[in-house]
Write a protein that holds these residues in place. Structure first.
Motif, PDB file in Angstrom:
ATOM      1  N   ASN A  88       0.814  -1.220   0.000  1.00 18.91           N
ATOM      2  CA  ASN A  88       0.000   0.000   0.000  1.00 18.91           C
ATOM      3  C   ASN A  88       0.847   1.268   0.000  1.00 18.91           C
ATOM      4  N   GLY A  89       1.938   1.217  -0.742  1.00 13.50           N
ATOM      5  CA  GLY A  89       2.794   2.387  -0.875  1.00 13.50           C
ATOM      6  C   GLY A  89       3.769   2.596   0.260  1.00 13.50           C
ATOM      7  N   GLN A  90       3.675   1.797   1.319  1.00 12.94           N
ATOM      8  CA  GLN A  90       4.568   1.933   2.469  1.00 12.94           C
ATOM      9  C   GLN A  90       5.763   0.988   2.319  1.00 12.94           C
ATOM     10  N   LEU A  91       6.962   1.530   2.502  1.00 11.39           N
ATOM     11  CA  LEU A  91       8.188   0.737   2.418  1.00 11.39           C
ATOM     12  C   LEU A  91       8.709   0.458   3.821  1.00 11.39           C
ATOM     13  N   THR A  92       9.040  -0.823   4.069  1.00 13.91           N
ATOM     14  CA  THR A  92       9.505  -1.222   5.396  1.00 13.91           C
ATOM     15  C   THR A  92      10.668  -2.184   5.272  1.00 13.91           C
ATOM     16  N   LEU A  93      11.712  -1.965   6.056  1.00  9.62           N
ATOM     17  CA  LEU A  93      12.823  -2.916   6.120  1.00  9.62           C
ATOM     18  C   LEU A  93      12.374  -4.171   6.857  1.00  9.62           C
ATOM     19  N   ILE A  94      12.744  -5.347   6.334  1.00  9.25           N
ATOM     20  CA  ILE A  94      12.460  -6.609   7.018  1.00  9.25           C
ATOM     21  C   ILE A  94      13.727  -7.459   7.030  1.00  9.25           C
ATOM     22  N   ASP A  95      13.778  -8.417   7.971  1.00  6.04           N
ATOM     23  CA  ASP A  95      14.922  -9.325   7.995  1.00  6.04           C
ATOM     24  C   ASP A  95      14.578 -10.599   7.235  1.00  6.04           C
ATOM     25  N   ALA A  96      15.453 -11.589   7.282  1.00  7.81           N
ATOM     26  CA  ALA A  96      15.259 -12.803   6.489  1.00  7.81           C
ATOM     27  C   ALA A  96      14.057 -13.623   6.931  1.00  7.81           C
ATOM     28  N   GLN A  97      13.571 -13.403   8.151  1.00  3.70           N
ATOM     29  CA  GLN A  97      12.377 -14.101   8.627  1.00  3.70           C
ATOM     30  C   GLN A  97      11.121 -13.257   8.458  1.00  3.70           C
ATOM     31  N   GLY A  98      11.261 -12.082   7.844  1.00  2.00           N
ATOM     32  CA  GLY A  98      10.109 -11.223   7.616  1.00  2.00           C
ATOM     33  C   GLY A  98       9.749 -10.331   8.787  1.00  2.00           C
ATOM     34  N   VAL A  99      10.598 -10.246   9.807  1.00  2.00           N
ATOM     35  CA  VAL A  99      10.332  -9.368  10.946  1.00  2.00           C
ATOM     36  C   VAL A  99      10.471  -7.912  10.505  1.00  2.00           C
ATOM     37  N   ALA A 126      11.609 -15.718   3.698  1.00  2.00           N
ATOM     38  CA  ALA A 126      12.494 -16.889   3.766  1.00  2.00           C
ATOM     39  C   ALA A 126      12.312 -17.780   2.540  1.00  2.00           C
ATOM     40  N   ALA A 127      11.054 -18.011   2.131  1.00  2.00           N
ATOM     41  CA  ALA A 127      10.788 -18.828   0.945  1.00  2.00           C
ATOM     42  C   ALA A 127      11.293 -18.143  -0.313  1.00  2.00           C
ATOM     43  N   TYR A 128      11.206 -16.810  -0.352  1.00  2.00           N
ATOM     44  CA  TYR A 128      11.686 -16.070  -1.520  1.00  2.00           C
ATOM     45  C   TYR A 128      13.203 -16.181  -1.662  1.00  2.00           C
ATOM     46  N   GLN A 129      13.911 -16.090  -0.550  1.00  3.23           N
ATOM     47  CA  GLN A 129      15.363 -16.231  -0.597  1.00  3.23           C
ATOM     48  C   GLN A 129      15.761 -17.631  -1.054  1.00  3.23           C
ATOM     49  N   ALA A 130      15.011 -18.652  -0.623  1.00  4.25           N
ATOM     50  CA  ALA A 130      15.279 -20.018  -1.070  1.00  4.25           C
ATOM     51  C   ALA A 130      15.010 -20.162  -2.563  1.00  4.25           C
ATOM     52  N   LEU A 131      13.984 -19.463  -3.047  1.00  3.37           N
ATOM     53  CA  LEU A 131      13.670 -19.497  -4.477  1.00  3.37           C
ATOM     54  C   LEU A 131      14.819 -18.920  -5.299  1.00  3.37           C
ATOM     55  N   LEU A 132      15.329 -17.768  -4.894  1.00  2.00           N
ATOM     56  CA  LEU A 132      16.438 -17.146  -5.635  1.00  2.00           C
ATOM     57  C   LEU A 132      17.707 -17.981  -5.552  1.00  2.00           C
ATOM     58  N   ALA A 133      17.896 -18.662  -4.420  1.00  2.00           N
ATOM     59  CA  ALA A 133      19.099 -19.488  -4.276  1.00  2.00           C
ATOM     60  C   ALA A 133      19.100 -20.659  -5.242  1.00  2.00           C
ATOM     61  N   ALA A 134      17.920 -21.047  -5.744  1.00  2.00           N
ATOM     62  CA  ALA A 134      17.842 -22.157  -6.695  1.00  2.00           C
ATOM     63  C   ALA A 134      18.439 -21.786  -8.042  1.00  2.00           C
ATOM     64  N   ALA A 135      18.461 -20.488  -8.369  1.00  2.00           N
ATOM     65  CA  ALA A 135      19.011 -20.033  -9.659  1.00  2.00           C
ATOM     66  C   ALA A 135      19.953 -18.857  -9.400  1.00  2.00           C
ATOM     67  N   PRO A 136      21.154 -19.117  -8.856  1.00  2.00           N
ATOM     68  CA  PRO A 136      22.060 -18.027  -8.468  1.00  2.00           C
ATOM     69  C   PRO A 136      22.474 -17.124  -9.619  1.00  2.00           C
ATOM     70  N   ALA A 137      22.454 -17.629 -10.861  1.00  2.00           N
ATOM     71  CA  ALA A 137      22.843 -16.786 -11.994  1.00  2.00           C
ATOM     72  C   ALA A 137      21.830 -15.669 -12.232  1.00  2.00           C
ATOM     73  N   LEU A 138      20.570 -15.921 -11.882  1.00  2.00           N
ATOM     74  CA  LEU A 138      19.528 -14.918 -12.099  1.00  2.00           C
ATOM     75  C   LEU A 138      19.360 -13.985 -10.897  1.00  2.00           C
ATOM     76  N   LYS A 139      19.813 -14.396  -9.732  1.00  2.00           N
ATOM     77  CA  LYS A 139      19.555 -13.630  -8.509  1.00  2.00           C
ATOM     78  C   LYS A 139      19.967 -12.161  -8.618  1.00  2.00           C
ATOM     79  N   PRO A 140      21.173 -11.830  -9.093  1.00  2.00           N
ATOM     80  CA  PRO A 140      21.549 -10.411  -9.170  1.00  2.00           C
ATOM     81  C   PRO A 140      20.767  -9.630 -10.223  1.00  2.00           C
ATOM     82  N   ARG A 141      20.037 -10.318 -11.083  1.00  2.00           N
ATOM     83  CA  ARG A 141      19.298  -9.630 -12.143  1.00  2.00           C
ATOM     84  C   ARG A 141      17.846  -9.371 -11.759  1.00  2.00           C
ATOM     85  N   VAL A 142      17.418  -9.904 -10.603  1.00  2.00           N
ATOM     86  CA  VAL A 142      16.042  -9.704 -10.146  1.00  2.00           C
ATOM     87  C   VAL A 142      15.955  -8.380  -9.397  1.00  2.00           C
TER      88      VAL A 142
END
Length: 304
Positions: free
Chosen positions: A161-172, A198-214
């Motif tokens: 909803n337009g609000q930006l918030t910092l979160i950690d790897a567990q979504g806190v 956490a699930a998103y980080q695991a998803l990107l880890a599956a394709a490390p070549a694409l991770k920096p391009r996302v």
């Protein structure tokens, strides 16, 4: 004519002086004389130690035998008046969180007498702050509280909803950020995307070549991801098997580049094909994968 000279009595010799006995200085006073602080200060410290130790021992005994809390509190206050009272806060481990917030929590006590400071209560209050992953609180007599903080590490920025918030790897949730000061971290978008970090980080880890391009990821319908690449394309991933689909897309892009070739959207929700679309096209194109592994493009009327 001879004269007779009368001699007076011989002068009296002064009585020998009585030797004053040598006063022996006690060893404790000789040690005090060498200490680089005043004797008064040392004596006061000793008094505090004796009084404080006696008070703490009395308080512990009162608690053990079940003396009413009022009596125990009175003893603790007596210990505080003897000098065992919180006057200083030492904080370690802080990098990003506001230090004054920690001071405020540590000093929020009904009494600052050292025996009455509830260390676990201070810790639990600190853990309510998103930045603080863990905290250790201890006493250093006579007057200091030690607070050691373990901070969380920012892993992404969540947009909702337009609000930006910092979160950690567990979504806190850590703290809000402005669009002008957004850090160089992955951007996850949509309701519930913070809980999928956490699930998103695991998803990107599956394709490390694409991770920096996302560039960003949108959590769609609380069930699947749309990835947006730095080159502008969007990749729609399936609800089931998203990691497998992303690995397959990475292999296809490695064999014949797809990103940066003018496409605006790729759709892999159908596991049998990759559907691609360019600007202004009335039809999408399905890119099939033949046995040779090299993707081939065929016309398709499938919707985007």
């Amino acid at each position: 004519m001879s004269r007779t000279i009368k001699r007076g009595p011989p002068p009296k010799r002064p009585a020998p002086r009585r030797r004053q006995p040598v006063r022996k200085v006690p060893l404790s006073q000789r040690i005090l004389a060498r200490v680089p602080v005043s004797e008064e200060t040392v004596k006061k410290a000793v008094t505090w130690t004796i009084t404080g130790s006696a008070g703490i021992a009395a308080l512990a005994l009162a608690t053990w035998i079940g003396v009413p809390g009022m009596i125990g509190t009175a003893l603790a206050e007596q210990v505080g008046r003897a000098g065992f009272r919180v006057e200083q806060i030492e904080v370690t481990g802080l990098k990003r969180m506001d230090r004054m917030s920690v001071y405020a929590v540590a000093l929020d006590q009904q009494s600052r007498a050292m025996p009455l400071v509830d260390l676990e209560a201070v810790r639990q209050k600190l853990l309510r702050y998103g930045w603080i992953k863990d905290a250790h609180v201890s006493r250093r007599l006579p007057d200091t509280l030690l607070v050691d903080i373990e901070e969380r590490t920012p892993a992404a920025v969540w947009q909702d909803n337009g609000q930006l918030t910092l979160i950690d790897a567990q979504g806190v949730l850590l703290e809000p950020v402005s669009a002008a000061a957004i850090p160089d971290l992955p951007l996850v978008i949509g309701p519930g995307a913070d809980r999928q970090e956490a699930a998103y980080q695991a998803l990107l880890a599956a394709a490390p070549a694409l991770k920096p391009r996302v560039k960003a990821a949108t959590w769609v319908g609380n069930r699947r991801w749309d990835l947006t690449f730095e080159s502008g394309e969007t990749l729609a991933l399936p609800e089931e098997g998203a990691g497998t689909a992303l690995v397959k897309f990475a292999e296809m892009d490695g064999a014949r580049p797809l990103l940066g070739r003018g496409w605006v959207r790729f759709d892999m929700r159908d596991p049998a094909k990759l559907v691609a679309r360019k600007p202004g096209m009335n039809q999408n194109h399905a890119i099939a994968e033949p046995q040779g592994g090299i993707p081939a493009m065929t016309a398709s009327a499938d919707g985007a």
